[in-house]
Enzyme design. Structure first.
Site, short mmCIF file in Angstrom:
data_model
loop_
_atom_site.label_atom_id
_atom_site.label_comp_id
_atom_site.label_asym_id
_atom_site.label_seq_id
_atom_site.Cartn_x
_atom_site.Cartn_y
_atom_site.Cartn_z
N CYS A 135 17.82 50.21 83.53
CA CYS A 135 18.21 51.24 84.50
C CYS A 135 19.68 51.59 84.32
O CYS A 135 20.52 50.71 84.19
CB CYS A 135 17.95 50.62 85.86
N GLU A 138 30.02 27.63 84.79
CA GLU A 138 29.69 26.21 84.91
C GLU A 138 28.19 26.02 85.12
O GLU A 138 27.60 25.02 84.70
CB GLU A 138 30.45 25.63 86.11
N SER A 139 27.55 27.01 85.76
CA SER A 139 26.13 26.88 86.09
C SER A 139 25.24 26.90 84.86
O SER A 139 24.17 26.31 84.84
CB SER A 139 25.68 28.02 87.02
N GLY A 169 16.11 43.49 88.25
CA GLY A 169 17.28 42.64 88.03
C GLY A 169 16.98 41.15 87.93
O GLY A 169 17.91 40.35 87.82
P1 XMP Z 1 13.55 44.78 85.61
O1 XMP Z 1 14.98 44.35 85.69
O2 XMP Z 1 12.62 43.69 85.97
O3 XMP Z 1 13.40 45.91 86.73
O4 XMP Z 1 13.20 45.45 84.33
C1 XMP Z 1 12.20 46.62 86.91
C2 XMP Z 1 12.46 47.79 87.81
O5 XMP Z 1 13.43 48.69 87.26
C3 XMP Z 1 13.24 49.97 87.81
N1 XMP Z 1 13.24 50.95 86.73
C4 XMP Z 1 14.17 51.89 86.55
N2 XMP Z 1 15.24 52.20 87.29
N3 XMP Z 1 15.76 53.93 85.77
C5 XMP Z 1 16.03 53.25 86.91
O6 XMP Z 1 16.99 53.56 87.60
C6 XMP Z 1 14.70 53.68 84.97
O7 XMP Z 1 14.50 54.33 83.94
C7 XMP Z 1 13.86 52.60 85.39
N4 XMP Z 1 12.72 52.08 84.89
C8 XMP Z 1 12.37 51.07 85.72
C9 XMP Z 1 11.91 49.96 88.55
O8 XMP Z 1 12.17 49.87 89.92
C10 XMP Z 1 11.26 48.70 88.02
O9 XMP Z 1 10.30 48.15 88.88
#
Ligand code: XMP
Length: 513
Positions: A339, A504-505, A374
């Site tokens: 993202c 440290e973690s 995240g």
């Molecule tokens: P992770 O970190 O697990 O997050 O890959 C998955 C979530 O990221 C969001 N997502 C996006 N957010 N632009 C964004 O701003 C994008 O192109 C995008 N693609 C995915 C979404 O909420 C997903 O569940």
């Protein structure tokens, strides 16, 4: 004197918006769960350790508080089937035609038929000819025989095509059926089954009737409730924590967007059996998505499903959606690995702050929230949940698994898979095609996501297992036997970490071999 008056006036006004401005934005690696006294003697649930069960929404329980993201490099039917079998839930993405998405949802719903409530039946007086016709037409090897003369559906027996192979067409099936007392029949009060019962019957069937593929279910009066295939019974016993609907089929969610066509999509998805609709919008705290949520609620008020909306990152948004009476709200503006919203738009809220703020508001309305995006390490799951999320949604960590769509690529000896943000240039090009390329600068949309490679990680269970094991471990350190325990009272359970503390973690000063 004048300065003093102005100063006083200024101080008052400035302190309002500056306070807001300097609100600190925290994310997962900024905090750590504070160890607490614990009565738990083990981390293993079956031996008295913590249990990770949650209510994702009022109607949907998960044994594992993890949901796979509706991204086209993460969740289609294969991922959704695996997620549901392991006790989580998959949300099928919407970056495809309605027909294709519906097909993916259908595949999940038929992966395990569960209890077939309307099995094919005949009466003992029916002819062998009609039995042969029914078996050929429906492509089944056996048919249950019930009492059709009475008002109920008392089970009399079962015939298989092998037993009637040499029978005369005009003879009655009653003569050839295996009577009820020679069958293994499961008597139950209600469905779904307990794990213990499924295991017990799976073993019995395997031993006593290895050639028979079906298990009839009856109630206490001997009335036929339905039928389960032996294959499904074994699956039932192998995945005791699976997320299932009231008929024993795997649960699945599906994403929808905004507009007339998306209402149609929602309708088709519900007809195909989707248990959850996820209204998926980058900035859901806006008039259009809120109107869409209202339209869905009104249009499908007689359907059995749950509506999750997202994404938002503020208490005001949670309050507005809670008033619409949606089933759960997804939190996360900008934390996802693919993202770039915060970089492009300069907008968003660091994820731990967003979850804490939204959870406080959600508690007032008793509405569950899901922390979306995240998650990088197992620890992040414990933290998101301790901050007040009922579950976490995960995309990129799952994109490298066998169950995600897409091929394994050999990138100079390194095995990788592709992951792409749903607002990335590639996805936009796919949706808008040539028009996007031909568009002038003013029509160009700046993508808010990226495309990249992630290491190939093998089967999903390797990653999911590590996340659940981390969560159990976090719960034991926090002295929490349940997810509810982990969430109260969260204000006392965290320690802020400096950058040095984060260093440290992680394992340090050792060359990992
Ligand atoms: P992770 O970190 O697990 O997050 O890959 C998955 C979530 O990221 C969001 N997502 C996006 N957010 N632009 C964004 O701003 C994008 O192109 C995008 N693609 C995915 C979404 O909420 C997903 O569940």
């Amino acid at each position: 004197m004048i300065i003093k008056v102005l100063g006083r006036k200024w101080r008052g006004e400035m302190s309002d918006w500056r306070d807001e401005l300097i609100k600190e934005g925290l994310t997962f690696s900024d905090i750590s769960l504070r160890p607490q006294y614990s009565d738990l003697e083990t981390r293993a649930e079956k031996e008295g350790g913590p249990t990770t069960a949650i209510c994702l929404t009022a109607k949907i329980e998960l044994s594992v508080p993890i949901v796979s993201a509706n991204m086209d490099t993460v969740t289609e039917s294969k991922m959704a089937i695996a997620m549901a079998r392991y006790g989580g839930l998959g949300i099928v993405h919407r970056n495809c035609s309605i027909e294709r998405q519906v097909e993916e949802v259908r595949k999940v719903k038929i992966a395990e038929e569960g209890l077939i409530r309307e099995p094919y039946t005949l009466s003992p007086a029916d002819s062998i000819h009609s039995a042969r016709e029914l078996m050929a037409e429906r492509q089944v090897d056996s048919v249950l025989i019930i009492d059709t003369a009475g008002v109920g559906k008392r089970l009399f027996g079962l015939i298989t095509k092998y037993e009637i192979a040499n029978a005369n067409s005009s003879e009655m099936v009653g003569k050839y059926m295996k009577p009820r007392d020679e069958l293994i029949v499961m008597e139950i009060d209600n469905f779904p089954l307990t794990e213990k019962k499924a295991k017990e019957f799976a073993k019995r069937i395997f031993k006593e009737q290895p050639l028979l593929g079906k298990l009839p279910f009856v109630d206490k009066q001997g009335e036929l409730l339905g039928l389960m295939t032996k294959k499904d019974l074994f699956r039932y016993a192998s995945y005791p924590d699976a997320t299932k609907d009231e008929n024993g089929r795997l649960r699945v969610g599906a994403a929808i967007g905004i507009g007339e066509k998306e209402l149609k999509r929602a309708e088709e998805l519900l007809l195909a059996g989707a248990d959850v609709l996820v209204l998926d919008v980058a900035h859901a705290h806006a008039s259009k998505p809120m109107d869409m949520a209202r339209a869905i609620i009104v249009s499908f008020r007689n359907s059995n499903y749950e509506l999750i909306v997202g994404n938002v990152a503020t208490a005001e948004a949670v309050c507005d959606y809670a008033r619409l009476d949606v089933s759960a709200i997804k939190i996360g503006i900008g934390p996802g690995a693919t993202c770039s919203t915060r970089i492009v738009a300069g907008a968003g809220v660091p994820q731990v702050s967003a979850v804490l703020e939204c959870a406080r508001e959600a508690e007032k309305h008793k509405i569950p929230i899901i922390a979306d995006g995240g998650i990088r390490f197992p620890r992040d799951v414990s933290i998101a949940i301790a901050c007040g999320a009922s579950a976490v949604m995960i995309g990129t960590l799952f994109a490298g698994t066998d169950e995600s769509p897409g091929d394994i690529i050999d990138d100079n000896g390194r095995l990788v898979k592709v992951v792409r943000g749903m607002s990335s240039l590639n996805v936009n090009l796919g949706i808008k095609g040539d028009n996007f390329i031909k568009a002038g600068l003013k029509d160009m949309i700046q993508p808010e996501g990226i495309t990249g490679h992630v290491p190939y990680r093998g089967p999903l269970i390797r990653i999911l297992g590590a996340l659940v094991s981390g969560l159990r471990s976090g719960m034991t350190y926090a002295g929490a036997a349940t997810i509810e325990d982990l969430q109260k009272p969260f204000s006392r359970k965290f320690t802020r970490m400096s950058r040095a503390a984060w260093e440290e973690s992680k394992p340090h000063d050792v060359e990992i071999i």
